[in-house]
Write a protein that holds these residues in place. Structure first.
Motif, PDB file in Angstrom:
ATOM      1  N   UNK A   1      26.247  29.169  68.385  1.00  0.00           N
ATOM      2  CA  UNK A   1      25.916  30.435  69.022  1.00  0.00           C
ATOM      3  C   UNK A   1      27.068  30.859  69.931  1.00  0.00           C
ATOM      4  N   UNK A   2      27.598  32.075  69.785  1.00  0.00           N
ATOM      5  CA  UNK A   2      28.742  32.478  70.605  1.00  0.00           C
ATOM      6  C   UNK A   2      28.437  32.586  72.089  1.00  0.00           C
ATOM      7  N   UNK A   3      27.164  32.707  72.466  1.00  0.00           N
ATOM      8  CA  UNK A   3      26.794  32.782  73.877  1.00  0.00           C
ATOM      9  C   UNK A   3      26.668  31.403  74.513  1.00  0.00           C
ATOM     10  N   UNK A   4      26.404  30.405  73.700  1.00  0.00           N
ATOM     11  CA  UNK A   4      26.293  29.022  74.165  1.00  0.00           C
ATOM     12  C   UNK A   4      26.471  28.121  72.945  1.00  0.00           C
ATOM     13  N   UNK A   5      27.637  27.494  72.799  1.00  0.00           N
ATOM     14  CA  UNK A   5      27.900  26.702  71.583  1.00  0.00           C
ATOM     15  C   UNK A   5      26.999  25.493  71.415  1.00  0.00           C
ATOM     16  N   UNK A   6      26.168  25.200  72.413  1.00  0.00           N
ATOM     17  CA  UNK A   6      25.199  24.112  72.252  1.00  0.00           C
ATOM     18  C   UNK A   6      23.941  24.583  71.528  1.00  0.00           C
ATOM     19  N   UNK A   7      23.800  25.897  71.335  1.00  0.00           N
ATOM     20  CA  UNK A   7      22.586  26.471  70.744  1.00  0.00           C
ATOM     21  C   UNK A   7      22.854  26.964  69.328  1.00  0.00           C
ATOM     22  N   UNK A   8      21.798  26.999  68.520  1.00  0.00           N
ATOM     23  CA  UNK A   8      21.923  27.500  67.153  1.00  0.00           C
ATOM     24  C   UNK A   8      22.148  29.011  67.141  1.00  0.00           C
ATOM     25  N   UNK A   9      22.914  29.518  66.162  1.00  0.00           N
ATOM     26  CA  UNK A   9      23.003  30.960  65.969  1.00  0.00           C
ATOM     27  C   UNK A   9      21.882  31.506  65.107  1.00  0.00           C
ATOM     28  N   UNK A  10      21.013  30.617  64.613  1.00  0.00           N
ATOM     29  CA  UNK A  10      20.001  31.021  63.642  1.00  0.00           C
ATOM     30  C   UNK A  10      20.528  30.874  62.232  1.00  0.00           C
ATOM     31  N   UNK A  11      19.673  31.145  61.284  1.00  0.00           N
ATOM     32  CA  UNK A  11      20.056  31.053  59.892  1.00  0.00           C
ATOM     33  C   UNK A  11      19.198  31.992  59.059  1.00  0.00           C
TER      34      UNK A  11
ATOM     35  N   UNK B   1      17.607  38.951  78.465  1.00  0.00           N
ATOM     36  CA  UNK B   1      17.949  37.548  78.243  1.00  0.00           C
ATOM     37  C   UNK B   1      16.809  36.680  78.737  1.00  0.00           C
ATOM     38  N   UNK B   2      16.793  35.455  78.259  1.00  0.00           N
ATOM     39  CA  UNK B   2      15.778  34.506  78.651  1.00  0.00           C
ATOM     40  C   UNK B   2      16.213  33.635  79.814  1.00  0.00           C
ATOM     41  N   UNK B   3      15.427  32.641  80.159  1.00  0.00           N
ATOM     42  CA  UNK B   3      15.729  31.792  81.319  1.00  0.00           C
ATOM     43  C   UNK B   3      17.013  30.982  81.182  1.00  0.00           C
ATOM     44  N   UNK B   4      17.475  30.748  79.948  1.00  0.00           N
ATOM     45  CA  UNK B   4      18.730  30.022  79.741  1.00  0.00           C
ATOM     46  C   UNK B   4      19.908  30.974  79.586  1.00  0.00           C
ATOM     47  N   UNK B   5      19.676  32.269  79.801  1.00  0.00           N
ATOM     48  CA  UNK B   5      20.752  33.242  79.723  1.00  0.00           C
ATOM     49  C   UNK B   5      21.113  33.670  78.323  1.00  0.00           C
ATOM     50  N   UNK B   6      20.274  33.339  77.335  1.00  0.00           N
ATOM     51  CA  UNK B   6      20.545  33.694  75.940  1.00  0.00           C
ATOM     52  C   UNK B   6      19.783  34.958  75.560  1.00  0.00           C
ATOM     53  N   UNK B   7      20.278  35.678  74.527  1.00  0.00           N
ATOM     54  CA  UNK B   7      19.694  36.986  74.190  1.00  0.00           C
ATOM     55  C   UNK B   7      18.240  36.911  73.729  1.00  0.00           C
ATOM     56  N   UNK B   8      17.526  37.974  74.048  1.00  0.00           N
ATOM     57  CA  UNK B   8      16.188  38.223  73.515  1.00  0.00           C
ATOM     58  C   UNK B   8      16.188  39.642  72.956  1.00  0.00           C
ATOM     59  N   UNK B   9      15.035  40.122  72.535  1.00  0.00           N
ATOM     60  CA  UNK B   9      14.966  41.476  71.998  1.00  0.00           C
ATOM     61  C   UNK B   9      13.635  41.737  71.345  1.00  0.00           C
ATOM     62  N   UNK B  10      13.567  42.846  70.618  1.00  0.00           N
ATOM     63  CA  UNK B  10      12.332  43.247  69.944  1.00  0.00           C
ATOM     64  C   UNK B  10      12.647  43.653  68.510  1.00  0.00           C
TER      65      UNK B  10
ATOM     66  N   UNK C   1      18.315  24.865  71.532  1.00  0.00           N
ATOM     67  CA  UNK C   1      19.485  24.002  71.660  1.00  0.00           C
ATOM     68  C   UNK C   1      19.597  23.105  70.434  1.00  0.00           C
ATOM     69  N   UNK C   2      20.855  22.775  70.106  1.00  0.00           N
ATOM     70  CA  UNK C   2      21.117  21.895  68.972  1.00  0.00           C
ATOM     71  C   UNK C   2      21.510  22.663  67.733  1.00  0.00           C
ATOM     72  N   UNK C   3      22.368  22.068  66.921  1.00  0.00           N
ATOM     73  CA  UNK C   3      22.877  22.718  65.706  1.00  0.00           C
ATOM     74  C   UNK C   3      22.345  22.083  64.430  1.00  0.00           C
ATOM     75  N   UNK C   4      21.393  21.177  64.549  1.00  0.00           N
ATOM     76  CA  UNK C   4      20.864  20.499  63.364  1.00  0.00           C
ATOM     77  C   UNK C   4      19.809  21.320  62.641  1.00  0.00           C
ATOM     78  N   UNK C   5      19.318  22.381  63.271  1.00  0.00           N
ATOM     79  CA  UNK C   5      18.324  23.270  62.658  1.00  0.00           C
ATOM     80  C   UNK C   5      18.619  24.692  63.119  1.00  0.00           C
ATOM     81  N   UNK C   6      17.980  25.675  62.476  1.00  0.00           N
ATOM     82  CA  UNK C   6      18.317  27.079  62.746  1.00  0.00           C
ATOM     83  C   UNK C   6      17.186  27.860  63.404  1.00  0.00           C
ATOM     84  N   UNK C   7      16.121  27.183  63.831  1.00  0.00           N
ATOM     85  CA  UNK C   7      15.025  27.878  64.496  1.00  0.00           C
ATOM     86  C   UNK C   7      13.899  28.239  63.553  1.00  0.00           C
ATOM     87  N   UNK C   8      12.799  28.649  64.111  1.00  0.00           N
ATOM     88  CA  UNK C   8      11.578  28.933  63.360  1.00  0.00           C
ATOM     89  C   UNK C   8      11.606  30.366  62.809  1.00  0.00           C
TER      90      UNK C   8
END
Length: 426
Positions: free
Chosen positions: A134-144, A391-400, A363-370
């Protein structure tokens, strides 16, 4: 969190036409950004600097024109390109060189665009992730599965990129990376030259940094006008949490509520409704249809290269064995009934507003989220649009997520432009 602000696709086209910049200058700016950030983000699976610059010079020499004149694109590595290898996110196809461009790539090239390179996808657009962070936090998944495309656009590497969605593979990465993601109505963009996963579900989508760019790109790919029709004010909105809300993080639900409140304050008509109970069955139906059709689409790979398939993909294919032919037909019939009911459910509203994802990028790059928040809408085949907001509590993007009736893509984009402007206004 990145604050780099490159030109939009529309600005590039305008400045190329005015001769205040060149395609080569635009491409060099993209390549400089990639050189700076790619070691951290890992959005690209194939990129050739010399080829990209040579193509840019060729377009400059030819006096490129068109709706996407001089715009560099990231092409998801599920989509065939003559210029660059296409591996579909799998070692089985390492170095594979397609004989021709996918139809959606050919359309973009005909409109003056330049393919900068291939972006990372999960394995055959399923669950096993690639190298992208994830470009906002490389410890987090960018999704898939459209991880590289979403990350590249979010990080300013390219203004536009291709995605595909079978469950939530455009909307979820857009949500996690904080960009606009648009999944058109099923069948709106030709899939010829795209590695199939699910015949009933696969849909080509786009990533951009604003709604107008997404509309421009999707319009070119579908052969329709790429400009958003003028909206007569804010749209009429149905606020719908859906059953996915039961598993959502508090911050995601709070963001949805805040967006609805802000829009109502600015004069939008917002009414809240729950989906009819029968719609809850669509989650399981989408999962079963996807499994059955993935097993069919990947028959060759299973027969000849099974040891090179990941464990999650083998599990997906194996799950198809429990879906009887009658069950598959029942799933498709349920989807057909709910498509008709959805049109009625919206009533006189323009769009439905709901969750794009269950929360911030995990967090983590082993999966891409639900993918839960996308399954229902993908099975219905309706157009969907993610708008970053907060943004959420960890400073990462949210939206609708906004959703419209099948075929009402232009209405959705017009509504999205108005909503995005209202949400972003200070």
């Amino acid at each position: 969190m990145t604050t780099f602000m490159p030109m939009s696709a529309r600005q590039i086209v305008e400045r190329i036409a005015q001769r205040t910049t060149t395609v080569e200058a635009v491409v060099r700016a993209c390549l400089e950004r990639i050189a700076e950030r790619e070691p951290t983000v890992g959005a690209w699976t194939w990129l050739n600097v010399d080829d990209a610059l040579a193509e840019a010079r060729r377009l400059d020499a030819a006096g490129v024109r068109g709706a996407l004149a001089g715009v560099p694109l990231g092409v998801k590595d599920l989509i065939d390109t003559v210029q660059y290898p296409t591996a579909y996110g799998s070692s089985i196809y390492a170095g594979h060189r397609p004989a021709w461009d996918a139809a959606c790539v050919a359309r973009a090239r005909a409109a003056g665009a330049l393919v900068l390179g291939k972006t990372v996808t999960t394995e055959f657009a399923t669950y096993c992730p690639g190298k992208t962070a994830n470009p906002h936090d490389p410890r987090a998944t960018p999704g898939g599965s459209s991880s590289g495309s979403a990350a590249a656009v979010a990080d300013g590497m390219v203004p536009l990129a291709y995605g595909t969605q079978t469950a939530a593979s455009v909307i979820r990465p857009a949500a996690y990376c904080g960009v606009v993601g648009f999944k058109p109505s099923f069948g709106r963009i030709c899939r010829a030259g795209v590695k199939p996963l699910s015949e009933s579900l696969d849909t080509i989508g786009v990533f951009a940094r604003d709604v107008a760019d997404a509309a421009l790109f999707a319009g070119v790919l579908s052969g329709r006008a790429g400009r958003i029709p003028a909206a007569a004010g804010l749209p009429r909105i149905v606020l719908c949490r859906t059953p996915a809300a039961e598993r959502a993080e508090p911050a995601a639900l709070a963001t949805l509520e805040a967006a609805a409140a802000r829009l109502a304050q600015k004069g939008a008509t917002v009414v809240e409704h729950d989906l009819p109970g029968v719609f809850e069955g669509l989650y399981a139906a989408q999962t079963e249809i996807m499994a059955v059709e993935a097993a069919e689409a990947l028959s060759h790979e299973v027969a000849c290269h099974a040891t090179q398939l990941s464990t999650p993909l083998r599990q997906l294919i194996a799950s198809a064995e429990s879906v009887t032919p009658d069950r598959y037909v029942a799933d498709q019939q349920l989807a057909q009934r709910c498509r008709a009911q959805f049109d009625t459910f919206l009533g006189d509203a323009d769009v439905l507003m709901t969750l794009s994802a269950l929360g911030e990028a995990p967090e983590g790059l082993a999966a891409t989220g639900d993918p839960l928040c996308g399954r229902l809408w993908t099975l219905l085949g309706v157009p969907c649009l993610h708008l970053p907001f907060g943004v959420g509590p960890r400073g990462l993007p949210l939206g609708v997520q906004l959703v419209a009736r099948h075929g009402e893509d232009e209405r959705l984009l017009a509504a999205g432009e108005a909503v995005f402007g209202a949400l972003c206004a200070r």
